[in-house]
Design a protein around this motif. Structure first.
Motif, PDB file in Angstrom:
ATOM      1  N   ARG A 213       0.610  -1.137  -0.170  1.00 21.20           N
ATOM      2  CA  ARG A 213       0.290  -0.057  -0.111  1.00 21.20           C
ATOM      3  C   ARG A 213       0.971   1.162  -0.133  1.00 21.20           C
ATOM      4  O   ARG A 213       0.161   2.418  -0.952  1.00 21.20           O
ATOM      5  CB  ARG A 213      -0.710  -0.264   1.255  1.00 21.20           C
ATOM      6  CG  ARG A 213      -2.169  -1.031   1.458  1.00 21.20           C
ATOM      7  CD  ARG A 213      -3.064  -1.300   2.161  1.00 21.20           C
ATOM      8  NE  ARG A 213      -4.327  -1.944   2.505  1.00 21.20           N
ATOM      9  CZ  ARG A 213      -5.247  -1.897   3.104  1.00 21.20           C
ATOM     10  NH1 ARG A 213      -4.186  -1.971   4.618  1.00 21.20           N
ATOM     11  NH2 ARG A 213      -5.835  -3.560   3.043  1.00 21.20           N
ATOM     12  N   ILE A 214       2.064   1.950   0.968  1.00 24.21           N
ATOM     13  CA  ILE A 214       2.609   1.934   1.059  1.00 24.21           C
ATOM     14  C   ILE A 214       3.699   2.393  -0.148  1.00 24.21           C
ATOM     15  O   ILE A 214       3.728   3.852  -1.507  1.00 24.21           O
ATOM     16  CB  ILE A 214       4.248   1.788   1.525  1.00 24.21           C
ATOM     17  CG1 ILE A 214       2.680   2.230   3.409  1.00 24.21           C
ATOM     18  CG2 ILE A 214       4.582   3.686   1.421  1.00 24.21           C
ATOM     19  CD1 ILE A 214       4.517   1.769   3.982  1.00 24.21           C
ATOM     20  N   GLN A 215       4.031   1.935  -1.068  1.00 22.14           N
ATOM     21  CA  GLN A 215       4.707   1.612  -2.627  1.00 22.14           C
ATOM     22  C   GLN A 215       3.150   2.409  -3.939  1.00 22.14           C
ATOM     23  O   GLN A 215       3.498   3.297  -4.306  1.00 22.14           O
ATOM     24  CB  GLN A 215       4.816   0.457  -3.649  1.00 22.14           C
ATOM     25  CG  GLN A 215       6.409   0.022  -2.346  1.00 22.14           C
ATOM     26  CD  GLN A 215       6.993   0.883  -2.119  1.00 22.14           C
ATOM     27  OE1 GLN A 215       7.528   1.975  -3.102  1.00 22.14           O
ATOM     28  NE2 GLN A 215       7.741   0.746  -0.723  1.00 22.14           N
ATOM     29  N   VAL A 216       1.903   1.363  -3.442  1.00 24.44           N
ATOM     30  CA  VAL A 216       0.727   2.261  -4.250  1.00 24.44           C
ATOM     31  C   VAL A 216       0.540   3.599  -4.358  1.00 24.44           C
ATOM     32  O   VAL A 216       0.412   4.813  -5.367  1.00 24.44           O
ATOM     33  CB  VAL A 216      -0.435   1.698  -4.582  1.00 24.44           C
ATOM     34  CG1 VAL A 216      -1.375   2.056  -5.074  1.00 24.44           C
ATOM     35  CG2 VAL A 216      -0.445   0.032  -4.878  1.00 24.44           C
ATOM     36  N   LYS A 217       0.561   4.371  -2.995  1.00 24.11           N
ATOM     37  CA  LYS A 217       0.464   5.619  -3.036  1.00 24.11           C
ATOM     38  C   LYS A 217       1.428   6.426  -3.562  1.00 24.11           C
ATOM     39  O   LYS A 217       1.788   7.585  -3.624  1.00 24.11           O
ATOM     40  CB  LYS A 217       0.585   5.945  -1.763  1.00 24.11           C
ATOM     41  CG  LYS A 217      -1.045   5.338  -0.678  1.00 24.11           C
ATOM     42  CD  LYS A 217      -1.432   5.647   1.118  1.00 24.11           C
ATOM     43  CE  LYS A 217      -2.546   5.072   1.416  1.00 24.11           C
ATOM     44  NZ  LYS A 217      -2.606   4.917   3.002  1.00 24.11           N
ATOM     45  N   ARG A 218       2.753   6.245  -3.342  1.00 22.15           N
ATOM     46  CA  ARG A 218       3.936   6.394  -3.257  1.00 22.15           C
ATOM     47  C   ARG A 218       3.747   7.109  -5.126  1.00 22.15           C
ATOM     48  O   ARG A 218       4.259   7.602  -5.595  1.00 22.15           O
ATOM     49  CB  ARG A 218       4.976   5.884  -3.433  1.00 22.15           C
ATOM     50  CG  ARG A 218       5.744   5.868  -1.508  1.00 22.15           C
ATOM     51  CD  ARG A 218       7.322   5.218  -1.748  1.00 22.15           C
ATOM     52  NE  ARG A 218       8.033   5.839  -2.508  1.00 22.15           N
ATOM     53  CZ  ARG A 218       8.967   5.698  -2.467  1.00 22.15           C
ATOM     54  NH1 ARG A 218       9.465   4.192  -2.254  1.00 22.15           N
ATOM     55  NH2 ARG A 218       9.973   6.161  -3.080  1.00 22.15           N
ATOM     56  N   VAL A 219       3.523   6.078  -6.104  1.00 21.16           N
ATOM     57  CA  VAL A 219       3.016   5.687  -7.136  1.00 21.16           C
ATOM     58  C   VAL A 219       2.111   7.072  -7.413  1.00 21.16           C
ATOM     59  O   VAL A 219       2.581   8.307  -8.703  1.00 21.16           O
ATOM     60  CB  VAL A 219       2.997   4.762  -7.720  1.00 21.16           C
ATOM     61  CG1 VAL A 219       3.039   4.633  -9.303  1.00 21.16           C
ATOM     62  CG2 VAL A 219       4.593   3.894  -7.635  1.00 21.16           C
TER      63      VAL A 219
END
Length: 307
Positions: A213-219
């Motif tokens: 989830r953290i990486q999805v929000k970053r992208v």
């Protein structure tokens, strides 16, 4: 005589002092004694010394598996779990897939051999537990998937870090009023969207899900930043084109006269309005006055003027 008697009496006094018993320390006696629950006072025992003196016997157990007996030498106070580990090296079965039966009863891995009645040369039956094996295989697959997902998320995170530095560089240029190549913005957006597609294909759970989830929000945040950069860049480009058009249609500047020679040059280069007017009037007068064709006409015109 007197001196001799005195010399003889000194050793006796010394000998008498040597036989005086030394006083015992009452605290030391208390430390060496202990009171039993019944109230009896006995000498204290050292538990470490007793443990060293006690020797745990080793027994030989016969375990039958697939028609073959396996002799295992193990401590009599060991657990069935420890026996399963020893049998795993002999039979190749995983300890979690084993089922040990003694006296027609399955024994728990946490139970102890001596308490369960296992003695030297006791016989135990080893069976394979298919349910436990299936459960263990499913757990192994789930663990492998989670590890694979964690590795995939880690790789994507590293790639996003590289792209994030490029996005920050573009944002710095635009914030300072500069312009960036639109193809660079489009290319970065496509790369980030590819990473988002990779994240969408990952099935994660637990802690890996949190990292996902953290990486999805970053992208998503970096894609929004690129959209904002693209909009600012388009606005700056439009303003530049408008300024260029204004410079193209700007009226000519007025000439500032500083010397007489420049005034003379400027006036000489410009057509004279007075000369043009006089020329026009003269031409009109000339056109209105008839041109004499002969001397007789000139004479007649002169006489007419005299009359």
């Amino acid at each position: 005589m007197l001196e001799k008697n005195m010399m003889r009496s000194k050793p006796k006094a010394a000998a008498g002092a040597a036989f005086v018993p030394a006083a015992k320390d009452p605290d030391a006696e208390k430390k060496e004694l202990e009171v039993r629950p019944g109230g009896m006072l006995v000498q204290r025992r050292d538990p470490d010394a007793d443990a060293d003196n006690v020797r745990v016997p080793t027994i030989r157990v016969k375990v039958k598996y697939a028609g073959v007996y396996h002799e295992i030498y193990i401590s009599s106070q060991a657990s069935f779990g420890e026996l399963k580990k020893a049998l795993s090296a002999r039979t190749g079965l995983h300890p979690d897939d084993q089922k040990l039966v003694f006296k027609d009863k399955e024994r728990d891995s946490k139970a102890f051999l001596d308490i369960s009645g296992i003695k030297d040369r006791s016989k135990i039956v080893l069976l394979e537990d298919p349910t436990a094996k299936a459960k263990r295989l499913l757990e192994m697959r789930r663990t492998d998937k989670l590890e694979k997902a964690a590795r995939s998320v880690s790789r994507i995170s590293l790639e996003v870090d590289k792209l994030a530095s490029k996005v920050s560089a573009l944002e710095t240029i635009v914030s300072k009023g500069g312009k960036v190549v639109e193809n660079d913005v489009v290319h970065l957006t496509e790369l980030l969207m590819n990473e988002l597609v990779k994240l969408d294909a990952i099935v994660a759970d637990g802690e890996v899900k949190v990292q996902w989830r953290i990486q999805v929000k970053r992208v998503q945040r970096y894609v929004e930043m690129l959209d904002a950069i693209k909009a600012k860049n388009a606005t700056a480009k439009a303003n530049g084109q408008a300024n260029q058009q204004q410079r193209q249609f700007q009226p000519p500047r007025q000439v500032v006269v500083t010397t007489k020679w420049e005034t003379f040059d400027l006036l000489s280069s410009m057509p004279s309005t007075s000369s043009a007017t006089s020329t026009t009037s003269a031409a009109s007068i000339a056109s209105s006055t008839p041109t004499p064709r002969s001397e007789w006409e000139l004479l007649l015109s002169g006489e007419a003027s005299l009359i």
